[in-house]
Scaffold this motif. Structure first.
Motif, PDB file in Angstrom:
ATOM      1  N   MET A 191       0.837  -1.171   0.000  1.00 15.85           N
ATOM      2  CA  MET A 191       0.000   0.000   0.000  1.00 15.85           C
ATOM      3  C   MET A 191       0.886   1.239   0.000  1.00 15.85           C
ATOM      4  O   MET A 191       1.983   1.224   0.527  1.00 15.85           O
ATOM      5  CB  MET A 191      -0.916  -0.013   1.214  1.00 15.85           C
ATOM      6  N   ARG A 192       0.329   2.287  -0.581  1.00 13.04           N
ATOM      7  CA  ARG A 192       1.108   3.506  -0.762  1.00 13.04           C
ATOM      8  C   ARG A 192       0.198   4.724  -0.606  1.00 13.04           C
ATOM      9  O   ARG A 192      -0.924   4.738  -1.084  1.00 13.04           O
ATOM     10  CB  ARG A 192       1.734   3.481  -2.146  1.00 13.04           C
ATOM     11  N   ILE A 193       0.734   5.751   0.029  1.00  8.30           N
ATOM     12  CA  ILE A 193       0.016   7.008   0.194  1.00  8.30           C
ATOM     13  C   ILE A 193       0.417   7.953  -0.931  1.00  8.30           C
ATOM     14  O   ILE A 193       1.596   8.039  -1.284  1.00  8.30           O
ATOM     15  CB  ILE A 193       0.359   7.660   1.542  1.00  8.30           C
ATOM     16  N   THR A 194      -0.555   8.653  -1.481  1.00  9.49           N
ATOM     17  CA  THR A 194      -0.256   9.716  -2.432  1.00  9.49           C
ATOM     18  C   THR A 194      -0.865  11.013  -1.924  1.00  9.49           C
ATOM     19  O   THR A 194      -1.894  11.009  -1.240  1.00  9.49           O
ATOM     20  CB  THR A 194      -0.802   9.396  -3.845  1.00  9.49           C
ATOM     21  N   ALA A 195      -0.205  12.101  -2.248  1.00 12.75           N
ATOM     22  CA  ALA A 195      -0.671  13.424  -1.836  1.00 12.75           C
ATOM     23  C   ALA A 195      -0.724  14.320  -3.066  1.00 12.75           C
ATOM     24  O   ALA A 195       0.277  14.497  -3.749  1.00 12.75           O
ATOM     25  CB  ALA A 195       0.275  14.020  -0.791  1.00 12.75           C
ATOM     26  N   ASP A 196      -1.885  14.868  -3.337  1.00  9.04           N
ATOM     27  CA  ASP A 196      -2.080  15.752  -4.486  1.00  9.04           C
ATOM     28  C   ASP A 196      -1.976  17.201  -4.013  1.00  9.04           C
ATOM     29  O   ASP A 196      -2.899  17.748  -3.423  1.00  9.04           O
ATOM     30  CB  ASP A 196      -3.440  15.497  -5.121  1.00  9.04           C
ATOM     31  N   ARG A 197      -0.837  17.827  -4.277  1.00  7.67           N
ATOM     32  CA  ARG A 197      -0.594  19.203  -3.853  1.00  7.67           C
ATOM     33  C   ARG A 197      -1.479  20.199  -4.598  1.00  7.67           C
ATOM     34  O   ARG A 197      -1.659  21.317  -4.148  1.00  7.67           O
ATOM     35  CB  ARG A 197       0.882  19.555  -4.016  1.00  7.67           C
ATOM     36  N   ASN A 198      -2.040  19.795  -5.729  1.00  2.31           N
ATOM     37  CA  ASN A 198      -2.959  20.672  -6.455  1.00  2.31           C
ATOM     38  C   ASN A 198      -4.324  20.753  -5.781  1.00  2.31           C
ATOM     39  O   ASN A 198      -5.087  21.681  -6.017  1.00  2.31           O
ATOM     40  CB  ASN A 198      -3.124  20.203  -7.904  1.00  2.31           C
ATOM     41  N   VAL A 199      -4.624  19.769  -4.945  1.00  3.65           N
ATOM     42  CA  VAL A 199      -5.895  19.712  -4.240  1.00  3.65           C
ATOM     43  C   VAL A 199      -5.748  20.194  -2.794  1.00  3.65           C
ATOM     44  O   VAL A 199      -6.681  20.724  -2.213  1.00  3.65           O
ATOM     45  CB  VAL A 199      -6.461  18.268  -4.283  1.00  3.65           C
ATOM     46  N   CYS A 200      -4.560  20.041  -2.237  1.00  3.20           N
ATOM     47  CA  CYS A 200      -4.295  20.404  -0.840  1.00  3.20           C
ATOM     48  C   CYS A 200      -4.624  21.880  -0.577  1.00  3.20           C
ATOM     49  O   CYS A 200      -4.312  22.749  -1.391  1.00  3.20           O
ATOM     50  CB  CYS A 200      -2.817  20.142  -0.515  1.00  3.20           C
ATOM     51  N   ILE A 201      -5.245  22.130   0.587  1.00  2.40           N
ATOM     52  CA  ILE A 201      -5.566  23.513   0.973  1.00  2.40           C
ATOM     53  C   ILE A 201      -4.692  24.004   2.128  1.00  2.40           C
ATOM     54  O   ILE A 201      -4.873  25.110   2.624  1.00  2.40           O
ATOM     55  CB  ILE A 201      -7.059  23.668   1.323  1.00  2.40           C
ATOM     56  N   GLY A 202      -3.764  23.147   2.585  1.00  2.00           N
ATOM     57  CA  GLY A 202      -2.835  23.559   3.632  1.00  2.00           C
ATOM     58  C   GLY A 202      -3.425  23.612   5.029  1.00  2.00           C
ATOM     59  O   GLY A 202      -2.924  24.343   5.879  1.00  2.00           O
ATOM     60  N   ALA A 203      -4.456  22.835   5.295  1.00  2.21           N
ATOM     61  CA  ALA A 203      -5.082  22.838   6.618  1.00  2.21           C
ATOM     62  C   ALA A 203      -4.135  22.298   7.690  1.00  2.21           C
ATOM     63  O   ALA A 203      -4.219  22.697   8.842  1.00  2.21           O
ATOM     64  CB  ALA A 203      -6.371  22.026   6.603  1.00  2.21           C
ATOM     65  N   GLY A 204      -3.267  21.384   7.328  1.00  2.00           N
ATOM     66  CA  GLY A 204      -2.262  20.872   8.247  1.00  2.00           C
ATOM     67  C   GLY A 204      -2.712  19.756   9.163  1.00  2.00           C
ATOM     68  O   GLY A 204      -1.957  19.337  10.035  1.00  2.00           O
ATOM     69  N   LEU A 205      -3.936  19.256   8.995  1.00  2.00           N
ATOM     70  CA  LEU A 205      -4.410  18.176   9.854  1.00  2.00           C
ATOM     71  C   LEU A 205      -3.573  16.917   9.693  1.00  2.00           C
ATOM     72  O   LEU A 205      -3.364  16.174  10.659  1.00  2.00           O
ATOM     73  CB  LEU A 205      -5.879  17.871   9.575  1.00  2.00           C
ATOM     74  N   CYS A 206      -3.071  16.671   8.506  1.00  2.00           N
ATOM     75  CA  CYS A 206      -2.247  15.488   8.276  1.00  2.00           C
ATOM     76  C   CYS A 206      -0.952  15.562   9.085  1.00  2.00           C
ATOM     77  O   CYS A 206      -0.568  14.597   9.740  1.00  2.00           O
ATOM     78  CB  CYS A 206      -1.949  15.308   6.790  1.00  2.00           C
ATOM     79  N   ALA A 207      -0.303  16.706   9.057  1.00  2.00           N
ATOM     80  CA  ALA A 207       0.948  16.878   9.788  1.00  2.00           C
ATOM     81  C   ALA A 207       0.733  16.820  11.297  1.00  2.00           C
ATOM     82  O   ALA A 207       1.600  16.350  12.039  1.00  2.00           O
ATOM     83  CB  ALA A 207       1.610  18.187   9.392  1.00  2.00           C
ATOM     84  N   LEU A 208      -0.406  17.280  11.761  1.00  2.00           N
ATOM     85  CA  LEU A 208      -0.720  17.209  13.190  1.00  2.00           C
ATOM     86  C   LEU A 208      -1.055  15.784  13.620  1.00  2.00           C
ATOM     87  O   LEU A 208      -0.716  15.364  14.725  1.00  2.00           O
ATOM     88  CB  LEU A 208      -1.892  18.130  13.523  1.00  2.00           C
ATOM     89  N   THR A 209      -1.714  15.031  12.755  1.00  2.00           N
ATOM     90  CA  THR A 209      -2.168  13.687  13.072  1.00  2.00           C
ATOM     91  C   THR A 209      -1.063  12.644  12.926  1.00  2.00           C
ATOM     92  O   THR A 209      -0.954  11.737  13.745  1.00  2.00           O
ATOM     93  CB  THR A 209      -3.359  13.300  12.175  1.00  2.00           C
TER      94      THR A 209
END
Length: 61
Positions: free
Chosen positions: A1-19
């Motif tokens: 399994m692999r995580i992908t992150a779409d920076r074109n969709v990201c709004i910079g809320a930062g919940l991922c970095a906090l979690t």
């Protein structure tokens, strides 16, 4: 399994970095998601994917 992150969709809320700070960070330049470990499918990483408000994070096989 692999995580992908779409920076074109990201709004910079930062919940991922906090979690799951071992998996996600935010760019100093624009505040958007920076994926540190795309193979870390820990419970915290899975939670971060689920709570991402923009849907920028996905988990694929």
């Amino acid at each position: 399994m692999r995580i992908t992150a779409d920076r074109n969709v990201c709004i910079g809320a930062g919940l991922c970095a906090l979690t799951a700070p071992e998996v996600f960070d935010q760019s100093d330049e624009d505040g958007l998601v920076h994926l540190l470990d795309p193979t870390a499918t820990t419970p915290a990483a899975r939670e971060a994917i689920q709570i991402c408000p923009s849907g920028a994070l996905t988990l694929t096989d």
